[in-house]
Design an enzyme around this catalytic site. Structure first.
Site, PDB file in Angstrom:
ATOM      1  N   HIS A 261      33.169  33.856  25.635  1.00 28.96           N
ATOM      2  CA  HIS A 261      33.223  34.932  26.927  1.00 28.96           C
ATOM      3  C   HIS A 261      32.798  36.001  27.697  1.00 28.96           C
ATOM      4  CE1 HIS A 261      36.554  35.151  31.020  1.00 28.96           C
ATOM      5  NE2 HIS A 261      35.633  34.121  30.963  1.00 28.96           N
ATOM      6  N   HIS A 492      36.695  37.979  40.454  1.00 30.41           N
ATOM      7  CA  HIS A 492      36.349  37.076  38.980  1.00 30.41           C
ATOM      8  C   HIS A 492      36.565  38.626  38.129  1.00 30.41           C
ATOM      9  CE1 HIS A 492      33.873  35.379  35.272  1.00 30.41           C
ATOM     10  NE2 HIS A 492      35.133  34.330  36.131  1.00 30.41           N
TER      11      HIS A 492
END
Length: 609
Positions: A261, A492
């Site tokens: 990630h 985000h």
């Protein structure tokens, strides 16, 4: 089975099979077939989560609010749910757990890539594509950096003392894009003459990424570090076949539901080296109408030949920590970059690196990664301020994992203890006296956003996870960002901080790729003797002492800040403080249930399957 709780009613599918950590992991889809033809609504070329595929489908085939018939595949539960949003939650026909996978793409993406592709692409026949695009959106708006010239605020000349930036957003007042960056700004020749680069990320559209580099840099060596496996890895490699300059490094993910990630760029120039740590995937959607965060390092000069291994280190140990993080991959492909970092002077760095790498850690290794790394940094370097013991903590994120049956299982125990490591007593921790404010968008936030309901595709909180932890929702606060002009650009970005009671000061600020999950931050095992982490994550911690602020806090640059505060001591928190708690009618955005009682900003409903 009908259940009821503090946030209304919902229907739980009999086939529910969620697992403890699955909801936050960004597990790639491996169901696509490489050589199969793709229809407009079949999904993007790159792998993506169920949440992002649903968003893509609804962008390609929107359900107008005036439509009276839902699709044939709509389940009976969804039909019963239609028009009843206010009553609560109802599970959609898709009961797969979402992962914090972010992507929404559509047919225009592929066509636009063909029209504006590098010379390696033979397809150039796109003369009539413009007429097939959605009425609300022009391709040049969606795929290109905002065309306004860089303003007089010169971020190259120290106009931003922290190196912390937001991404440019289409559809907001241009004054709010002042000082914000697009990926094309980051890769611009203004920052240096590129020699080679490395891109670490989760979701990557290779052709789009190549287009973001200036023409003169598009054939420079590019290493892509990813976590894809099997079919999704094959798809990624297939994307890169036209580009001979691209090579790959696959991150090892040996623990179930882990993801790569981390979002980082390493940029080697003729003039030196730069590190960029950010929160955006390498896809067009993430740089269009979302709130994202970026830390841009200074330009690091090359050290004199023959310098010692300890040369070029910062007071924050950033250089050695970055090398340790890269070495954790155990990949020969990264040795060249580790050597390059050793050859440069990173002494001007004022932030602390905070990473997560997959594994089970004991002894002193427990404090190298995850939330125990944050705990160690705060204990050793954060100032203890008067009355700080009861200062709140604020976490803001775009995805949520399974956190347990109540707060004592993780949030109000080990995780909170790390967040308040500086200035809080053990007694206060045990009583959970420190207020916790969790900022996550409501359904209304998403509905009224620039993207409308499809923005929720990158907020993959599932009904399977939510219904197990209703206790968590009492901590939730709305997404509001009037201070940065981004209230309608869904977040985000992921940030964590410790503000004062009046929210005028913050003791520290962290921007990171890590969402609110045990997979990202780690969870203690074996009576606290072992920390288990599933995913790769990376962020930077801002502490006042590293910026020469003796008082031990930053002022908050926000709506309440009085005029005349020194920009060098005010931190640009990207959302409004204090955060506003959910009202009685507010619900957190849940991606895999329908919303049909009110239209979004494009006049559409949300039926994810």
């Amino acid at each position: 089975m009908l259940q009821e709780g503090a946030h209304g009613r919902w229907t739980v599918s009999s086939s529910e099979d969620s697992t403890e950590e699955n909801s936050d992991s960004e597990k790639p889809s491996t169901s696509s077939v490489l050589n199969a033809p793709r229809s407009e609504a079949s999904g993007p070329q790159y792998s993506c989560s169920e949440a992002r595929k649903a968003a893509h489908k609804r962008k390609a085939s929107p359900l107008k609010f005036s439509d009276t018939h839902l699709p044939a595949q709509t389940s009976p539960a969804e039909k019963q749910r239609s028009g009843q949003e206010g009553l609560g939650w109802c599970l959609s026909s898709s009961d797969e757990e979402p992962e914090d996978r972010e992507k929404r793409a559509r047919k225009e993406t592929l066509k636009e890539e063909k029209c504006d592709a590098p010379r390696e692409h033979p397809e150039t026949h796109c003369k009539d594509e413009k007429d097939e695009r959605p009425k609300n959106e022009k391709a040049e708006d969606y795929y290109e950096a905002p065309g306004e010239p860089q303003d007089t605020w010169d971020w190259l000349d120290g106009g931003n003392p922290f190196g912390f930036f937001l991404t440019k957003v289409r559809g907001i007042e241009q004054s709010y894009n002042s000082g914000a960056l697009h990926i094309k700004d980051i890769l611009s020749p203004l920052l240096g003459t590129l020699v080679s680069s490395a891109q670490f990320n989760y979701c990557i559209d290779v052709a789009w990424l190549v287009r973001q580099y200036p023409q003169e840099f598009r054939k420079k060596p590019l290493l892509i570090v990813h976590g894809e496996k099997r079919e999704s890895k094959a798809e990624l490699l297939a994307q890169a076949r036209p580009f001979e300059n691209i090579s790959f490094c696959q991150a090892k993910l040996d623990i179930a539901f882990g993801t790569h990630h981390t979002k980082m760029m390493l940029l080697l120039y003729e003039e030196g080296l730069r590190v960029v740590i950010h929160t955006s995937n390498l896809i067009a959607e993430d740089w269009h109408q979302k709130t994202q965060g970026i830390w841009l390092s200074p330009l690091y000069p090359r050290l004199p030949q023959g310098s010692s291994d300890s040369a070029g280190e910062s007071e924050t140990s950033f250089k050695s920590d970055l090398i340790s993080y890269l070495m954790a991959y155990g990949s020969p492909a990264l040795k060249e970059w580790i050597d390059l970092i050793r050859e440069h002077d990173l002494s001007e760095t004022r932030v602390y690196l905070l990473g997560s790498t997959p594994g089970r850690y004991q002894g002193i290794d427990k404090e190298k990664w995850g939330h125990l790394r944050l705990r160690k940094l705060l204990k050793e370097h954060a100032s203890s301020l008067p009355a700080q013991e009861s200062w709140p903590v604020v976490g803001q994120f775009s995805s949520i994992g399974s956190l347990g049956a109540d707060g004592s299982k993780w949030l109000c125990s080990e995780f909170q203890e790390s967040l308040v490591a500086a200035g809080s007593s053990v007694a206060a921790l045990l009583k959970c006296d420190v207020p916790i404010h969790l900022v996550y968008p409501t359904v209304s936030n998403v509905r009224q956003s620039l993207e409308g309901y499809p923005a929720g595709g990158s907020l993959p909180y599932s009904i399977q996870t939510a219904q197990k932890q209703l206790w968590l929702h009492s901590y939730f606060h709305k997404w509001s960002a009037e201070v940065s002009g981004r209230s309608h650009a869904m977040p985000h970005i992921k940030t964590y901080m410790r503000p004062s009671h009046d929210f005028q000061k913050i003791a520290w600020f962290l921007v990171t790729s890590a969402n609110l999950s045990k997979a990202a931050w780690g969870a203690l095992e074996k009576n606290g003797t072992q920390l288990m982490i599933r995913s790769y994550e990376l962020g930077v911690l801002f502490l006042p002492s590293a910026f020469g602020l003796d008082k031990g806090y930053f002022h908050v640059k926000g709506k309440m800040l009085s005029e005349g505060k020194d920009s060098a001591t005010t931190f640009p928190v990207p959302f409004d403080l204090p955060p506003e708690q959910y009202g009685s009618k507010d619900q957190p955005w849940i991606w895999n249930i329908p919303y049909t009682s009110a239209p979004d900003t494009h006049g559409n409903m949300w039926v994810p399957s």
